[in-house]
Motif scaffolding. Structure first.
Motif, short mmCIF file in Angstrom:
data_model
loop_
_atom_site.label_atom_id
_atom_site.label_comp_id
_atom_site.label_asym_id
_atom_site.label_seq_id
_atom_site.Cartn_x
_atom_site.Cartn_y
_atom_site.Cartn_z
N ASN A 404 -9.75 -6.50 0.93
CA ASN A 404 -9.07 -5.27 0.53
C ASN A 404 -8.39 -4.58 1.69
N LEU A 405 -8.83 -4.87 2.93
CA LEU A 405 -8.19 -4.26 4.09
C LEU A 405 -6.72 -4.67 4.21
N GLU A 406 -6.40 -5.80 3.57
CA GLU A 406 -5.00 -6.25 3.57
C GLU A 406 -4.12 -5.26 2.81
N LYS A 407 -4.77 -4.46 1.94
CA LYS A 407 -4.02 -3.47 1.16
C LYS A 407 -3.71 -2.21 1.96
N PHE A 408 -4.36 -2.06 3.12
CA PHE A 408 -4.25 -0.80 3.85
C PHE A 408 -2.81 -0.37 4.10
N PRO A 409 -1.95 -1.23 4.67
CA PRO A 409 -0.58 -0.77 4.91
C PRO A 409 0.27 -0.64 3.64
N HIS A 410 -0.21 -1.20 2.53
CA HIS A 410 0.57 -1.18 1.29
C HIS A 410 0.15 -0.04 0.37
N GLY A 411 -0.62 0.88 0.86
CA GLY A 411 -1.05 2.02 0.05
C GLY A 411 -2.54 2.23 0.05
N GLY A 412 -3.30 1.25 0.54
CA GLY A 412 -4.74 1.41 0.61
C GLY A 412 -5.15 2.58 1.47
N TRP A 413 -4.29 2.93 2.43
CA TRP A 413 -4.59 4.06 3.31
C TRP A 413 -4.69 5.37 2.52
N VAL A 414 -4.01 5.44 1.37
CA VAL A 414 -4.04 6.66 0.56
C VAL A 414 -5.45 6.92 0.04
N SER A 415 -6.08 5.89 -0.54
CA SER A 415 -7.43 6.08 -1.07
C SER A 415 -8.43 6.34 0.05
N LEU A 416 -8.25 5.65 1.19
CA LEU A 416 -9.14 5.89 2.32
C LEU A 416 -8.97 7.29 2.89
N LEU A 417 -7.73 7.78 2.91
CA LEU A 417 -7.46 9.13 3.39
C LEU A 417 -8.15 10.16 2.49
N MET A 418 -8.02 9.96 1.18
CA MET A 418 -8.67 10.88 0.23
C MET A 418 -10.18 10.85 0.40
#
Length: 643
Positions: A404-418
């Protein structure tokens, strides 16, 4: 309250389970296979491997870990990560860390699940209307869901079960019909296809991020344990899992008929005949709304529990209906609505949301694994079993997290930020609570009893109230905060006939409602300790009145006014609460870290309801006094007197 897990399996119980528990995991066929296939050419390795991964994920992760193992960890019939935490929190203080991480991740999941579910359903309309703008429709539906929250879901909830029964039946029938055209897809039950996809298919390992979406609702399944009991969940899961798998295999059969092509149509809608599309989309939309409702209600419950455990600010909590456990948190409702609308406007398409979805919830599942392993060790006293469960699921969920870390630059950062922002609030709140508790000065009440008796009879001091009530945080019944004594004797002498000290202790059981009375000084000083479960509304004004009525019936206290003119007519004396609201004194020399924590604590606190509202006190009978918290006095400079 009866233990929900003793409930027998009934038709009504199974229907309730379908309507409340499986909304999130039940709508995953809308987007899982679409996310796995993406824009890749259809091949047997991709399709069979993807379905094999889904099957074994639902089996190992959802069935074994949650339905079989985690449901054992019920707290008097209640489930969820905070209920699990309360079962073991007294064994190790560090367990609060995975509990907070898991809670924050679940709240972040509650922000992204409604948009992806509703968007995936509505986008099916593009098959019939290719140029239909779906974003306004999705926002309108989500807004409607949040507007309805304040009314409760007592009426709407009654139709959840039948609608979800229709939904799962539709999933199973459509999937089974499709399998008949390509029955060889059942070979995907062989785990070797999953191995082939993850090891030999180009970029196959990273597809675990898409596969993981099939089990994102497993945490919600555990959180809703209290609504219908363990037996009903386990039996209904057999039906739900069968329907889900039939649909996944059916989507695979449909995809194999397009082998070699790049499929643009969502395979979920590809199963539907043209005449059924509009009906299917409508049912999918209603199912997505129910899934969203379940996540929102779960978020309210999560916040309520976190508040009672001092892991979240004391926000306003309302109870719109008479159903136990059903509540409404206005501030969280607004927060979730803003987050959901922001997600829709930012990502716009469900395909883009898939790229962000799943990263935060993986952290929640790892947190549950840590707490569950500790629970199993504490319960069975066999370290080997707990270690095996911990290692196996840490490896499995660690793989999902890494993918799932592969999703980080594609928008995964949004959920982690929240999740990080929510976790920061929890961290500030629990640390500030610890700082205040550690440095609050308690004194022996016995030392002040003679002075209290004298003040009570000193007619040269104007009577402040017949009955004067203070909320105390002192755990020991023979102690009291020095600030309360200061308020009574020095702030402004407060003469009363009876001094009452009330203490609230939040218990690890969810629905405890008990109290203990100590007559410390007959006719002068009384202490009442309330033991309230972490899911009980703290309506102290009502509880106190009930206790006083009982004490009067038992002849333990006399609440008649002691004014001579009123006493002759048996007039009840007045009651007045004094609430001490603490503020951070300027006379502090704190370490840098603690200073920032306390500043953030009081910054957040200014937007929250007062202590009066939190404890449910009648505002007409409450006096609020501001008292400073002097955590460490500053070193005063030496002043030189001159003549």
């Amino acid at each position: 309250m009866s233990n929900t897990n003793t409930r027998a399996v009934t038709g009504a119980g199974l229907l309730v389970a379908l309507g409340i528990i499986y909304g999130d995991i039940g709508t995953s066929p809308l987007y899982v296979m679409k996310a796995i296939v993406g824009n890749r050419p259809i091949s047997q390795v991709l399709v069979y491997g993807g379905i094999s991964c889904v099957f074994w994920t639902l089996t190992l992760q959802t069935t074994v870990k949650y339905v079989i193992l985690t449901l054992q960890a019920d707290n008097n019939g209640e489930g969820g990560i905070f209920s699990l935490y309360t079962l073991i929190r007294r064994r190790a203080t560090w367990l609060v860390i995975p509990a907070m991480i898991g809670g924050a991740a679940l709240l972040a999941d509650g922000i992204i699940t409604p948009p992806i579910s509703v968007a995936s359903a509505i986008e099916g309309l593009r098959i019939l209307y290719p140029h239909l703008p779906t974003v306004p429709i999705v926002i309108a539906i989500i807004t409607g869901i949040f507007l309805l929250q304040s009314f409760g879901t007592q009426v709407v909830g009654k139709i959840f079960g039948p609608v979800m029964l229709l939904w799962f039946s539709m999933l199973g029938i459509l999937g089974a019909a499709s399998i008949l055209y390509h029955p060889a897809v059942l070979h995907a039950l062989n785990p070797m296809f999953a191995y082939e996809l993850l090891v030999n298919y180009p970029g196959g390992f990273w597809l675990l991020g898409a596969v993981f979406l099939c089990t994102t609702g497993a945490e919600a399944l555990y959180s809703d344990l209290g609504h219908c009991g363990r037996p009903n969940i386990r039996v209904s899961w057999i039906f739900v899992k069968t329907c889900l798998l039939l649909n996944y295999f059916g989507q695979g059969a449909w995809l194999m008929q397009q082998e070699g092509e790049r499929v643009q149509t969502n395979p979920f809608y590809g199963l539907m005949p043209g005449w059924f599309l509009l009906i299917g989309i409508s049912i999918a939309t209603v199912a997505a709304i129910i899934a969203s409702q379940a996540l929102i209600s779960g978020s309210f419950t999560l916040i309520s529990e976190a508040t009672r455990l001092n892991l979240w600010p004391k926000v306003k909590i309302m109870f719109p209906t008479n159903l136990q456990g059903q509540l409404f948190v206005p501030s969280i409702n607004r927060l979730l609505w803003i987050g959901c609308v922001g997600i829709v406007l930012h990502f716009r398409e469900s395909a883009n949301m898939e790229a962000a979805y799943g990263l935060a919830i993986t952290l929640a599942m790892i947190s549950t694994t840590i707490l569950l392993s500790y629970f199993l060790y504490a319960r069975v006293k066999v370290a080997g079993i707990a270690i095996m469960v911990f290692c196996f699921y840490l490896l499995l969920e660690g793989s999902f997290l890494f993918a799932n870390l592969e999703k980080f630059p594609h928008g995964g950062w949004v959920s982690l930020l929240m999740a990080s922002l929510l976790l920061s609030v929890m961290y500030v709140w629990i640390k500030a609570f610890d700082i205040k508790r550690r440095l609050t000065e308690d004194v022996r009440l016995k030392k002040y009893l003679p002075a209290l008796k004298e003040l009570s009879t000193d007619k040269s001091v104007p009577k402040y109230a017949t009955h004067l009530i203070y909320m105390t945080s002192a755990q020991h019944p023979r102690e009291i905060e020095s600030k309360i004594m200061y308020s009574i004797f020095q702030k402004r002498p407060k003469r009363a006939d009876i001094y009452w000290f009330l203490h609230v202790n939040t218990t690890d059981s969810p629905y405890t409602m008990e109290y203990k009375v100590r007559i410390i000084e007959p006719a002068d000083v009384v202490r009442i300790d309330f033991m309230l479960g972490f899911r009980v509304e703290q309506r102290i004004n009502l509880f106190f009145r009930k206790v006083v009525e009982e004490l009067v019936r038992q002849g333990e206290v006399d609440i008649t006014s002691r004014y001579e003119s009123l006493s002759r007519h048996n007039v009840i004396g007045d009651f007045r609460f004094v609430v001490l609201e603490k503020f951070l004194s300027y006379e502090n020399d704190l370490p840098f870290k603690e200073q920032r924590i306390m500043e953030m604590y009081y910054f957040i606190k200014q937007f929250l309801p007062s202590e009066t509202e939190w404890f449910g006190l009648d505002t007409s009978d409450v006096t609020v006094e501001k008292v400073p918290i002097i955590i460490r006095p500053v070193d005063l400079p030496e002043l030189k007197r001159i003549k």
